[in-house]
Design a protein around this motif. Structure first.
Motif, PDB file in Angstrom:
ATOM      1  N   PRO A  31       0.784  -1.133  -0.012  1.00 27.70           N
ATOM      2  CA  PRO A  31       0.130  -0.125   0.177  1.00 27.70           C
ATOM      3  C   PRO A  31       0.676   1.282   0.021  1.00 27.70           C
ATOM      4  O   PRO A  31       0.455   2.191  -0.681  1.00 27.70           O
ATOM      5  N   ASP A  32       1.924   1.309   0.618  1.00 28.76           N
ATOM      6  CA  ASP A  32       2.914   2.433   0.396  1.00 28.76           C
ATOM      7  C   ASP A  32       3.270   2.822  -0.971  1.00 28.76           C
ATOM      8  O   ASP A  32       3.537   3.987  -1.219  1.00 28.76           O
ATOM      9  N   VAL A  33       3.539   1.903  -1.798  1.00 27.71           N
ATOM     10  CA  VAL A  33       3.769   2.023  -3.239  1.00 27.71           C
ATOM     11  C   VAL A  33       2.742   2.695  -3.673  1.00 27.71           C
ATOM     12  O   VAL A  33       2.973   3.750  -4.568  1.00 27.71           O
ATOM     13  N   LEU A  34       1.625   2.291  -3.718  1.00 27.53           N
ATOM     14  CA  LEU A  34       0.334   3.038  -4.309  1.00 27.53           C
ATOM     15  C   LEU A  34       0.185   4.355  -3.803  1.00 27.53           C
ATOM     16  O   LEU A  34      -0.151   5.149  -4.565  1.00 27.53           O
ATOM     17  N   MET A  35       0.150   4.412  -2.645  1.00 23.69           N
ATOM     18  CA  MET A  35      -0.230   5.599  -1.734  1.00 23.69           C
ATOM     19  C   MET A  35       0.847   6.825  -2.034  1.00 23.69           C
ATOM     20  O   MET A  35       0.746   8.038  -2.141  1.00 23.69           O
ATOM     21  N   GLY A  36       2.180   6.182  -2.230  1.00 22.37           N
ATOM     22  CA  GLY A  36       3.411   7.054  -2.497  1.00 22.37           C
ATOM     23  C   GLY A  36       3.118   7.605  -3.888  1.00 22.37           C
ATOM     24  O   GLY A  36       3.652   8.906  -3.896  1.00 22.37           O
ATOM     25  N   ALA A  37       2.563   6.826  -4.704  1.00 22.03           N
ATOM     26  CA  ALA A  37       2.268   7.644  -6.471  1.00 22.03           C
ATOM     27  C   ALA A  37       1.372   8.827  -6.165  1.00 22.03           C
ATOM     28  O   ALA A  37       1.605   9.611  -6.488  1.00 22.03           O
ATOM     29  N   LEU A  38       0.366   8.617  -5.229  1.00 17.19           N
ATOM     30  CA  LEU A  38      -0.583   9.589  -4.883  1.00 17.19           C
ATOM     31  C   LEU A  38      -0.073  10.638  -4.270  1.00 17.19           C
ATOM     32  O   LEU A  38      -0.261  11.863  -4.560  1.00 17.19           O
ATOM     33  N   LEU A  39       0.774  10.447  -3.384  1.00 17.62           N
ATOM     34  CA  LEU A  39       1.350  11.387  -2.618  1.00 17.62           C
ATOM     35  C   LEU A  39       2.269  12.533  -3.479  1.00 17.62           C
ATOM     36  O   LEU A  39       2.396  13.690  -3.073  1.00 17.62           O
ATOM     37  N   ARG A  40       2.881  11.875  -4.387  1.00 18.86           N
ATOM     38  CA  ARG A  40       3.753  12.588  -5.311  1.00 18.86           C
ATOM     39  C   ARG A  40       2.903  13.280  -6.443  1.00 18.86           C
ATOM     40  O   ARG A  40       3.711  14.196  -7.116  1.00 18.86           O
ATOM     41  N   ALA A  41       1.739  13.410  -6.707  1.00 22.14           N
ATOM     42  CA  ALA A  41       0.814  14.071  -7.510  1.00 22.14           C
ATOM     43  C   ALA A  41       0.626  15.464  -6.818  1.00 22.14           C
ATOM     44  O   ALA A  41       0.313  15.450  -5.555  1.00 22.14           O
ATOM     45  N   ASP A  42       0.255  16.140  -7.834  1.00 19.41           N
ATOM     46  CA  ASP A  42      -0.285  17.621  -7.416  1.00 19.41           C
ATOM     47  C   ASP A  42      -1.737  17.543  -6.673  1.00 19.41           C
ATOM     48  O   ASP A  42      -2.342  16.600  -7.178  1.00 19.41           O
TER      49      ASP A  42
ATOM     50  N   ALA B  21      -2.946   3.177   6.074  1.00 17.09           N
ATOM     51  CA  ALA B  21      -1.376   2.832   6.531  1.00 17.09           C
ATOM     52  C   ALA B  21      -0.570   3.182   5.456  1.00 17.09           C
ATOM     53  O   ALA B  21       0.607   3.497   5.741  1.00 17.09           O
ATOM     54  N   GLY B  22      -0.798   3.002   4.326  1.00 14.55           N
ATOM     55  CA  GLY B  22       0.010   3.212   2.911  1.00 14.55           C
ATOM     56  C   GLY B  22       0.265   4.754   3.022  1.00 14.55           C
ATOM     57  O   GLY B  22       1.564   5.080   2.710  1.00 14.55           O
ATOM     58  N   TRP B  23      -0.607   5.545   2.930  1.00 14.87           N
ATOM     59  CA  TRP B  23      -0.418   6.870   3.206  1.00 14.87           C
ATOM     60  C   TRP B  23       0.465   7.299   4.130  1.00 14.87           C
ATOM     61  O   TRP B  23       1.500   8.088   3.923  1.00 14.87           O
ATOM     62  N   ALA B  24       0.168   6.905   5.267  1.00  9.12           N
ATOM     63  CA  ALA B  24       1.214   7.079   6.491  1.00  9.12           C
ATOM     64  C   ALA B  24       2.782   6.713   6.160  1.00  9.12           C
ATOM     65  O   ALA B  24       3.749   7.464   6.308  1.00  9.12           O
ATOM     66  N   GLN B  25       2.794   5.522   5.769  1.00 15.76           N
ATOM     67  CA  GLN B  25       3.978   4.950   5.396  1.00 15.76           C
ATOM     68  C   GLN B  25       4.893   5.752   4.334  1.00 15.76           C
ATOM     69  O   GLN B  25       5.927   6.090   4.475  1.00 15.76           O
ATOM     70  N   ALA B  26       4.074   6.170   3.301  1.00  8.79           N
ATOM     71  CA  ALA B  26       4.565   7.007   2.259  1.00  8.79           C
ATOM     72  C   ALA B  26       4.988   8.503   2.653  1.00  8.79           C
ATOM     73  O   ALA B  26       6.145   8.860   2.260  1.00  8.79           O
ATOM     74  N   CYS B  27       4.274   8.964   3.401  1.00  9.48           N
ATOM     75  CA  CYS B  27       4.546  10.359   4.006  1.00  9.48           C
ATOM     76  C   CYS B  27       5.812  10.044   5.118  1.00  9.48           C
ATOM     77  O   CYS B  27       6.826  11.126   4.829  1.00  9.48           O
ATOM     78  N   ALA B  28       6.055   9.353   5.946  1.00 14.73           N
ATOM     79  CA  ALA B  28       7.118   8.931   6.464  1.00 14.73           C
ATOM     80  C   ALA B  28       8.377   8.565   5.735  1.00 14.73           C
ATOM     81  O   ALA B  28       9.557   9.024   6.210  1.00 14.73           O
ATOM     82  N   SER B  29       8.267   7.953   4.474  1.00 11.45           N
ATOM     83  CA  SER B  29       9.264   7.655   3.940  1.00 11.45           C
ATOM     84  C   SER B  29       9.839   8.729   3.130  1.00 11.45           C
ATOM     85  O   SER B  29      10.895   8.911   2.388  1.00 11.45           O
ATOM     86  N   LEU B  30       9.160   9.914   2.931  1.00 11.35           N
ATOM     87  CA  LEU B  30       9.595  10.943   2.024  1.00 11.35           C
ATOM     88  C   LEU B  30       9.726  12.265   3.156  1.00 11.35           C
ATOM     89  O   LEU B  30       8.849  13.101   3.160  1.00 11.35           O
TER      90      LEU B  30
END
Length: 179
Positions: A29-40, A113-122
């Motif tokens: 889920p962090d891969v999927l939500m990380g892509a969304l995190l990077r979007a405008d 959970a994926g959103w939180a992980q993606a935010c923490a990794s960036l």
């Protein structure tokens, strides 16, 4: 009905995960939500809406199969959908109906959970505005379920997402007179 986890197969010849003719994908889920995190943010919002619509459309195929396997019994379909969600890693789902509202409560959403992980990794994205809701795939599947139950709801929405209210779980509601 046989649990989804027992029906899933990994055919040796092809690198697939299947339930009958329906193909599934296993993804962090962090891969999927990380892509969304990077979007405008405007693109992110549009992608979440598109994700919900796509899941509502294509998830309906799975729900038709679940409905057939339980003899089109509404209560059994809701139970089997909750069980399948857990088997696919979509969190713990619980549904209830009262006063014209079908409620879906979700604990441990992989999208939160994926959103939180993606935010923490960036760390460079510290302070990124968090959307009010990130569980669009669950909203889409809940919408498909309500339609499968045989009535077009007047409103299906996520009224609480744990991404913006940590520790409370997510809540979705469909308002329509259940027959």
């Amino acid at each position: 009905m046989t649990a989804l986890r027992e029906r899933l197969s990994w055919p040796a010849e092809g690198g697939r995960i299947q339930d009958g003719a329906r193909r599934y994908l296993m993804m962090r889920p962090d891969v999927l939500m990380g892509a969304l995190l990077r979007a405008d943010p405007a693109v992110r919002s549009a992608m979440l809406e598109a994700f919900a619509a796509s899941v509502a459309e294509h998830g309906a195929d799975s729900l038709r199969a679940y409905a057939q396997s339980v003899g089109h019994d509404a209560s059994a379909l809701m139970r089997s959908t909750c069980e399948a969600a857990a088997d696919l890693g979509w969190g713990r789902w619980q549904m209830s109906y009262s006063a014209g509202i079908l409620t879906l409560d979700v604990e441990d959403s992989p999208f939160v959970a994926g959103w939180a992980q993606a935010c923490a990794s960036l760390p460079s994205r510290a302070g990124v505005a968090t959307p009010q809701q990130v569980c669009a795939p669950i909203l889409g599947m809940f919408t498909a379920l309500v339609r499968q139950l045989g009535a077009e709801p007047s409103q299906v929405h996520e009224c609480r997402c744990a991404v913006s209210q940590p520790g409370r779980g997510c809540r979705f509601e469909a308002r329509w007179p259940m027959c």
